[in-house]
Design a protein around this motif. Structure first.
Motif, short mmCIF file in Angstrom:
data_model
loop_
_atom_site.label_atom_id
_atom_site.label_comp_id
_atom_site.label_asym_id
_atom_site.label_seq_id
_atom_site.Cartn_x
_atom_site.Cartn_y
_atom_site.Cartn_z
N LEU A 117 0.83 -1.21 0.00
CA LEU A 117 0.00 0.00 0.00
C LEU A 117 0.87 1.26 0.00
CD1 LEU A 117 -2.87 -0.91 2.51
CD2 LEU A 117 -3.02 -0.72 0.01
N ALA A 118 1.95 1.26 0.77
CA ALA A 118 2.85 2.40 0.76
C ALA A 118 3.45 2.60 -0.63
CB ALA A 118 3.95 2.21 1.80
N SER A 119 3.72 1.50 -1.32
CA SER A 119 4.39 1.57 -2.62
C SER A 119 3.49 2.10 -3.73
CB SER A 119 4.93 0.19 -3.00
OG SER A 119 5.91 -0.25 -2.08
N VAL A 120 2.18 1.99 -3.59
CA VAL A 120 1.30 2.54 -4.62
C VAL A 120 0.97 4.00 -4.37
CG1 VAL A 120 0.28 0.29 -5.17
CG2 VAL A 120 -0.86 1.79 -3.52
N CYS A 121 1.41 4.55 -3.24
CA CYS A 121 1.24 5.98 -2.98
C CYS A 121 2.23 6.78 -3.83
CB CYS A 121 1.46 6.29 -1.51
SG CYS A 121 0.20 5.60 -0.40
N ASP A 122 1.82 7.95 -4.26
CA ASP A 122 2.73 8.82 -4.99
C ASP A 122 3.82 9.35 -4.07
OD1 ASP A 122 1.34 8.76 -7.58
OD2 ASP A 122 -0.27 9.70 -6.43
N VAL A 123 3.45 9.63 -2.83
CA VAL A 123 4.38 10.02 -1.79
C VAL A 123 3.96 9.31 -0.52
CG1 VAL A 123 5.33 11.91 -0.41
CG2 VAL A 123 4.74 12.31 -2.80
N ALA A 124 4.89 8.67 0.17
CA ALA A 124 4.59 8.03 1.45
C ALA A 124 5.45 8.69 2.52
CB ALA A 124 4.86 6.54 1.41
N LEU A 125 4.81 9.13 3.59
CA LEU A 125 5.47 9.74 4.74
C LEU A 125 5.22 8.84 5.95
CD1 LEU A 125 4.07 13.32 4.16
CD2 LEU A 125 6.31 12.47 3.44
N GLY A 126 6.19 8.77 6.84
CA GLY A 126 6.03 7.90 8.00
C GLY A 126 6.57 8.53 9.26
N VAL A 127 6.05 8.08 10.38
CA VAL A 127 6.59 8.52 11.66
C VAL A 127 7.96 7.88 11.85
CG1 VAL A 127 4.29 8.83 12.65
CG2 VAL A 127 5.47 6.65 12.95
N ASP A 128 8.81 8.55 12.63
CA ASP A 128 10.18 8.05 12.75
C ASP A 128 10.30 6.78 13.58
OD1 ASP A 128 9.72 9.21 15.23
OD2 ASP A 128 11.15 10.85 14.93
N SER A 129 9.21 6.38 14.23
CA SER A 129 9.20 5.12 14.98
C SER A 129 8.63 3.95 14.16
CB SER A 129 8.39 5.27 16.26
OG SER A 129 7.06 5.68 15.96
N LEU A 130 8.31 4.21 12.90
CA LEU A 130 7.69 3.21 12.04
C LEU A 130 8.60 1.99 11.85
CD1 LEU A 130 5.26 2.68 10.00
CD2 LEU A 130 6.75 3.66 8.26
N LYS A 131 7.98 0.80 11.85
CA LYS A 131 8.67 -0.44 11.49
C LYS A 131 8.02 -1.01 10.24
CE LYS A 131 11.47 -0.54 15.03
NZ LYS A 131 12.92 -0.31 14.83
N MET A 132 8.84 -1.47 9.32
CA MET A 132 8.35 -2.03 8.07
C MET A 132 9.03 -3.36 7.80
SD MET A 132 8.18 1.41 5.64
CE MET A 132 6.85 0.80 4.60
N GLY A 133 8.42 -4.17 6.94
CA GLY A 133 9.04 -5.43 6.57
C GLY A 133 8.18 -6.19 5.58
N LEU A 134 8.84 -6.84 4.64
CA LEU A 134 8.18 -7.76 3.71
C LEU A 134 8.29 -9.14 4.34
CD1 LEU A 134 9.77 -5.98 0.72
CD2 LEU A 134 7.31 -6.32 0.91
#
Length: 259
Positions: A117-134
């Motif tokens: 979902l983040a990847s289909v956004c034109d711009v994705a912004l996140g909080v600095d505590s965000l954790k991501m992973g595939l």
């Protein structure tokens, strides 16, 4: 209208599309896939909507695919699996081709499909505590239908750093990888989103839509053949012993036989 989403549009035409399953960390169920596809069509065709902000209610942006939904695919026949995988692929493409700017505002966690979902956004912004992973390969699955959008966003070389290992990474690395445009403190996320939204309100909406179409045309090819390939890859993976073991281990609260 929607069971799993809310949409609020302000007087400027800025629509906030919120994933609204906070008790499930906004994991994507079959209902959410349908709701998101319908919402994309609705927002895309509404001339009053100038910009769309995609975010999540509660502690997480999106924890990925709903495990109950994935477990149901393990018990389904191949034809049903193919239909369900296509729903996921069509939802992603509906958002990717939305003829309005799509700004992501991510908090908490974004795993698996949440990264898609983040990847289909034109711009994705996140909080600095965000954790991501595939995280799909931990379950014996692969990031298949989200793959074209993840690769388009990060590029193959950077994507391969995180595409197969299922390791988690922080907001700073997400910026380095190209998934996020910026990482900001939680109390600054709203202002950061507003800074991305405001310039579009001075632009001709039709020109914005045409420019977005041109960018997609000039970027990596994501057409029906590519989408069908990812659907088949996911369906094939669902049919493996590893997928059965990985999802079963998750529900049994044990380690899979490879871990």
């Amino acid at each position: 209208m929607f069971e799993t989403l809310t949409i609020e549009t302000d007087e400027r035409g800025v629509a906030t599309l919120t994933l609204n399953r906070p008790d499930k960390h906004n994991a994507m169920s079959a209902r959410m896939l349908a709701d998101l596809t319908q919402a994309a069509a609705q927002l895309g065709s509404d001339p009053a909507v100038r910009v769309v902000v995609l975010t999540g209610a509660g502690k997480s942006f999106c924890a990925g695919g709903d495990l109950g939904w994935m477990r149901a695919q393990m018990a389904a026949d191949p034809e049903t699996r193919f239909v369900e995988a296509r729903k996921l692929a069509e939802m992603l493409q509906a958002l990717n081709t939305l003829p309005k700017p799509l700004i992501g505002a991510l908090q908490g966690n974004a795993f698996g499909g949440g990264v898609g979902l983040a990847s289909v956004c034109d711009v994705a912004l996140g909080v600095d505590s965000l954790k991501m992973g595939l995280t799909e390969t931990r379950l014996g699955l692969i990031p298949a239908t989200i793959g074209p959008y993840v690769i388009a966003r990060m590029g193959e070389a950077r994507a391969r750093r995180v595409f197969m290992s299922a390791r988690l990474f922080d907001a700073g690395e997400a910026v380095e990888l190209g998934l996020l445009a910026r990482a900001v403190p939680a109390d600054a996320l709203g202002a950061a989103v507003e800074a991305e939204v405001t310039p579009y309100l001075a632009c001709a909406p039709g020109a914005v839509a045409s420019a977005k179409q041109l960018a997609r045309d000039l970027g990596p090819r994501i057409d029906d053949a590519v989408i069908d390939h990812t659907i088949r890859a996911l369906v094939d993976r669902w049919e493996t012993e590893e997928a059965g073991e990985g999802i079963g281990a998750f529900f049994d609260k044990r380690r899979p036989n490879w871990g």
